[in-house]
Motif scaffolding. Structure first.
Motif, mmCIF file in Angstrom:
data_model
loop_
_atom_site.group_PDB
_atom_site.id
_atom_site.type_symbol
_atom_site.label_atom_id
_atom_site.label_comp_id
_atom_site.label_asym_id
_atom_site.label_seq_id
_atom_site.Cartn_x
_atom_site.Cartn_y
_atom_site.Cartn_z
ATOM 1 N N GLU A 1 27.930 45.795 41.146
ATOM 2 C CA GLU A 1 28.820 46.945 41.118
ATOM 3 C C GLU A 1 30.173 46.462 42.498
ATOM 4 O OE1 GLU A 1 29.142 49.223 39.228
ATOM 5 O OE2 GLU A 1 27.504 48.245 38.062
ATOM 6 N N THR A 2 29.590 46.022 43.368
ATOM 7 C CA THR A 2 30.485 45.609 44.367
ATOM 8 C C THR A 2 31.689 44.774 43.901
ATOM 9 O OG1 THR A 2 28.830 45.743 46.029
ATOM 10 C CG2 THR A 2 30.970 44.806 46.904
ATOM 11 N N ALA A 3 31.254 43.655 43.097
ATOM 12 C CA ALA A 3 32.267 42.841 42.527
ATOM 13 C C ALA A 3 33.205 43.431 41.579
ATOM 14 C CB ALA A 3 31.453 41.788 41.564
ATOM 15 N N ARG A 4 32.664 44.606 40.736
ATOM 16 C CA ARG A 4 33.408 45.339 40.182
ATOM 17 C C ARG A 4 34.415 46.134 40.750
ATOM 18 N NH1 ARG A 4 31.649 46.404 35.012
ATOM 19 N NH2 ARG A 4 29.656 46.401 35.740
ATOM 20 N N ALA A 5 33.988 46.665 41.792
ATOM 21 C CA ALA A 5 35.078 47.372 42.661
ATOM 22 C C ALA A 5 36.105 46.589 43.456
ATOM 23 C CB ALA A 5 34.214 48.086 43.859
ATOM 24 N N MET A 6 35.565 45.439 43.551
ATOM 25 C CA MET A 6 36.686 44.420 44.217
ATOM 26 C C MET A 6 37.694 43.852 43.086
ATOM 27 S SD MET A 6 37.729 42.671 46.897
ATOM 28 C CE MET A 6 36.482 42.868 48.003
ATOM 29 N N ALA A 7 37.177 43.587 42.105
ATOM 30 C CA ALA A 7 38.307 43.244 40.879
ATOM 31 C C ALA A 7 38.990 44.241 40.151
ATOM 32 C CB ALA A 7 37.118 42.400 40.023
ATOM 33 N N SER A 8 38.547 45.287 40.043
ATOM 34 C CA SER A 8 39.143 46.429 39.111
ATOM 35 C C SER A 8 40.375 46.654 39.446
ATOM 36 C CB SER A 8 38.342 47.924 39.581
ATOM 37 O OG SER A 8 37.097 47.571 38.880
ATOM 38 N N PRO A 9 41.200 46.712 40.774
ATOM 39 C CA PRO A 9 42.645 46.983 40.860
ATOM 40 C C PRO A 9 43.350 45.506 40.379
ATOM 41 C CG PRO A 9 41.259 47.218 43.027
ATOM 42 C CD PRO A 9 40.523 46.622 42.022
ATOM 43 N N VAL A 10 43.006 44.559 40.608
ATOM 44 C CA VAL A 10 43.414 43.127 39.870
ATOM 45 C C VAL A 10 43.432 43.141 38.552
ATOM 46 C CG1 VAL A 10 43.830 40.820 40.018
ATOM 47 C CG2 VAL A 10 42.927 42.058 42.109
ATOM 48 N N LEU A 11 42.100 43.449 37.846
ATOM 49 C CA LEU A 11 42.226 43.324 36.694
ATOM 50 C C LEU A 11 42.828 44.241 35.479
ATOM 51 C CD1 LEU A 11 38.183 42.987 36.354
ATOM 52 C CD2 LEU A 11 39.892 40.977 35.965
ATOM 53 N N ALA A 12 43.207 45.437 36.272
ATOM 54 C CA ALA A 12 43.924 46.729 35.610
ATOM 55 C C ALA A 12 45.391 46.105 35.464
ATOM 56 C CB ALA A 12 43.960 47.690 36.674
ATOM 57 N N ARG A 13 45.776 45.162 36.256
ATOM 58 C CA ARG A 13 47.338 44.741 35.912
ATOM 59 C C ARG A 13 47.513 43.324 35.494
ATOM 60 N NH1 ARG A 13 46.591 45.180 41.712
ATOM 61 N NH2 ARG A 13 46.798 42.911 42.719
ATOM 62 N N ARG A 14 46.369 42.550 35.184
ATOM 63 C CA ARG A 14 46.599 41.070 34.670
ATOM 64 C C ARG A 14 45.641 40.805 33.549
ATOM 65 N NH1 ARG A 14 45.802 37.126 39.863
ATOM 66 N NH2 ARG A 14 44.939 35.883 38.271
ATOM 67 N N ARG A 15 46.157 40.089 32.675
ATOM 68 C CA ARG A 15 45.668 39.783 31.462
ATOM 69 C C ARG A 15 45.437 38.436 31.292
ATOM 70 N NH1 ARG A 15 44.316 44.172 32.010
ATOM 71 N NH2 ARG A 15 44.537 45.843 30.791
ATOM 72 N N ASP A 16 45.573 37.575 32.156
ATOM 73 C CA ASP A 16 45.584 36.046 32.165
ATOM 74 C C ASP A 16 44.221 35.513 31.927
ATOM 75 O OD1 ASP A 16 44.750 35.347 35.167
ATOM 76 O OD2 ASP A 16 46.185 36.919 35.305
ATOM 77 N N ALA A 17 43.987 34.449 31.849
ATOM 78 C CA ALA A 17 42.804 33.719 31.513
ATOM 79 C C ALA A 17 41.967 33.926 32.819
ATOM 80 C CB ALA A 17 43.070 31.964 31.289
ATOM 81 N N GLU A 18 42.282 33.656 33.884
ATOM 82 C CA GLU A 18 41.615 33.744 35.088
ATOM 83 C C GLU A 18 40.880 35.276 35.021
ATOM 84 O OE1 GLU A 18 41.774 33.429 40.056
ATOM 85 O OE2 GLU A 18 43.873 33.842 38.836
ATOM 86 N N ALA A 19 41.633 36.331 34.827
ATOM 87 C CA ALA A 19 41.301 37.718 34.907
ATOM 88 C C ALA A 19 40.243 37.984 33.587
ATOM 89 C CB ALA A 19 42.405 38.508 34.802
ATOM 90 N N GLU A 20 40.590 37.402 32.616
ATOM 91 C CA GLU A 20 39.762 37.521 31.141
ATOM 92 C C GLU A 20 38.534 37.200 31.556
ATOM 93 O OE1 GLU A 20 38.752 39.122 27.972
ATOM 94 O OE2 GLU A 20 40.631 39.684 28.974
ATOM 95 N N ARG A 21 38.381 35.767 32.191
ATOM 96 C CA ARG A 21 37.070 35.125 32.376
ATOM 97 C C ARG A 21 36.185 35.996 33.291
ATOM 98 N NH1 ARG A 21 35.223 32.023 36.319
ATOM 99 N NH2 ARG A 21 37.464 31.849 37.209
ATOM 100 N N LEU A 22 36.801 36.668 34.383
ATOM 101 C CA LEU A 22 35.889 37.313 35.128
ATOM 102 C C LEU A 22 35.648 38.652 34.504
ATOM 103 C CD1 LEU A 22 34.373 38.009 37.868
ATOM 104 C CD2 LEU A 22 36.621 38.919 38.621
ATOM 105 N N ARG A 23 36.604 39.421 33.703
ATOM 106 C CA ARG A 23 36.332 40.591 33.002
ATOM 107 C C ARG A 23 35.075 40.479 32.079
ATOM 108 N NH1 ARG A 23 40.883 41.056 31.372
ATOM 109 N NH2 ARG A 23 41.771 42.712 32.689
ATOM 110 N N GLN A 24 35.062 39.302 31.323
ATOM 111 C CA GLN A 24 33.884 39.055 30.288
ATOM 112 C C GLN A 24 32.575 38.571 31.285
ATOM 113 O OE1 GLN A 24 35.065 35.772 28.114
ATOM 114 N NE2 GLN A 24 36.675 36.910 26.972
#
Length: 334
Positions: A305-328
């Motif tokens: 959950e801490t990881a999700r909170a840290m990543a969420s603002p970035v994942l909301a605006r990025r759709r590149d491979a790096e972001a997609e890998r962490l999203r999955q």
């Protein structure tokens, strides 16, 4: 690890800095000509410390400040020269570029209003770029090509402009002209490397970036370019050496804090990544890739959950491979 790399990178910088030199101004000029601007600045400063009114040293210092993007300092040096009555023949061009660097575009353009030489057209093109007037910049570069005068700086600037606007054909033409005029200048090497990267030739890009670092060991854009190119060419040893060198020479640079954390991640040392990111969380707050890496470390340490909170603002605006890998990865951990 960095010890085996540093002699290669520092050779050029050390060559002009012998303690036995007896002509500091001559050495400063030599360092300036080889584009070792930091060494040139220190040597010229030593001359001015002995004689603050030394006109040749003041003129050289103005040119050094311009080359380093320090427009306000360049203006101060030019003001001192003009007061002393020793202004160089190209004072208006020098002052115009300094004014562009300080954001005073109108004043800069007024100084070169009647100048039709290639350098004046380069400055007009840069002013148009600052105003985001792409057509005007293109026209100014075209006029510069057909103008009289030195075009050593015009062609790389034009190449950079076309690379920024993704016109690779025009960039290639300008890069070729730059290489015809001054193939070993840092600006030419840099745009040649950028074009090579854009065309997928990472080996050539790496060679050009490394040549810049050999000439100017503390060139940050070239170092970051070399890191990216070496990674794309599948040479992890070189990549690690370059990152270690950057971290050693720029210990407080947030980009190299992030790059060093990447090395920890490659080694699977997620606790080291977490500790490094946590220690520099404020500096890295707006560094999207660093936040994603921090989140990945937390995820691997079981803090989903801490990881999700840290990543969420970035994942909301990025759709590149790096972001997609962490999203999955986050979805899989849910």
């Amino acid at each position: 690890m960095t010890r085996c790399l540093l002699p290669f990178m520092l050779a050029a910088g050390l060559a002009g800095c012998s303690v036995f030199d007896s002509d500091p101004l001559g050495d400063a000029r030599a360092a300036f000509e080889t584009q070792d601007y930091m060494a040139a600045r220190d040597l010229a400063a030593a001359v001015l410390e002995a004689d603050a009114s030394d006109a040749p040293a003041l003129e050289l210092m103005a040119r050094i400040h311009l080359a380093m993007g320090q427009g306000a300092d360049a203006i101060a040096a030019l003001d001192r020269l003009e007061v002393a009555g020793d202004a160089p023949g190209d004072t208006d061009l020098l002052r115009a570029e300094a004014l562009l660097q300080t954001g005073e575009t109108s004043d800069a353009l007024a100084l070169i209003e009647d100048d039709q030489a290639a350098e004046a057209w380069r400055l007009r093109a840069l002013a148009a770029r600052q105003a985001n007037d792409i057509p005007a910049a293109a026209r100014a570069f075209a006029r510069g090509r057909n103008a009289e005068g030195d075009k050593t700086r015009l062609y790389p600037a034009e190449a950079s402009f076309h690379l920024d606007t993704a016109d690779l054909a025009a960039a290639g033409e300008a890069v070729a002209l730059a290489n015809d005029v001054a193939p070993d200048r840092v600006e030419t090497l840099f745009v040649t490397a950028r074009l090579a990267q854009a065309q997928g030739d990472q080996v050539l890009a790496l060679a050009k970036y490394l040549r810049i670092i050999e000439k100017t060991p503390l060139d940050r854009p070239a170092l970051l370019g070399a890191i990216a190119a070496s990674e794309h060419t599948g040479q992890p040893g070189i990549t690690r050496h370059l990152i270690a060198y950057g971290a050693e020479t720029r210990p407080f640079d947030s980009e190299f804090i992030y790059q060093t954390a990447r090395v920890d991640a490659w080694d699977g040392n997620w606790e080291a990544v977490r500790e490094r990111m946590q220690a520099h969380e404020a500096e890295l707050e707006n560094h999207g890739s660093a936040r994603l890496l921090y989140a990945e470390a937390l995820l691997n340490l079981g803090q989903v959950e801490t990881a999700r909170a840290m990543a969420s603002p970035v994942l909301a605006r990025r759709r590149d491979a790096e972001a997609e890998r962490l999203r999955q990865a986050l979805e899989a951990a849910s």
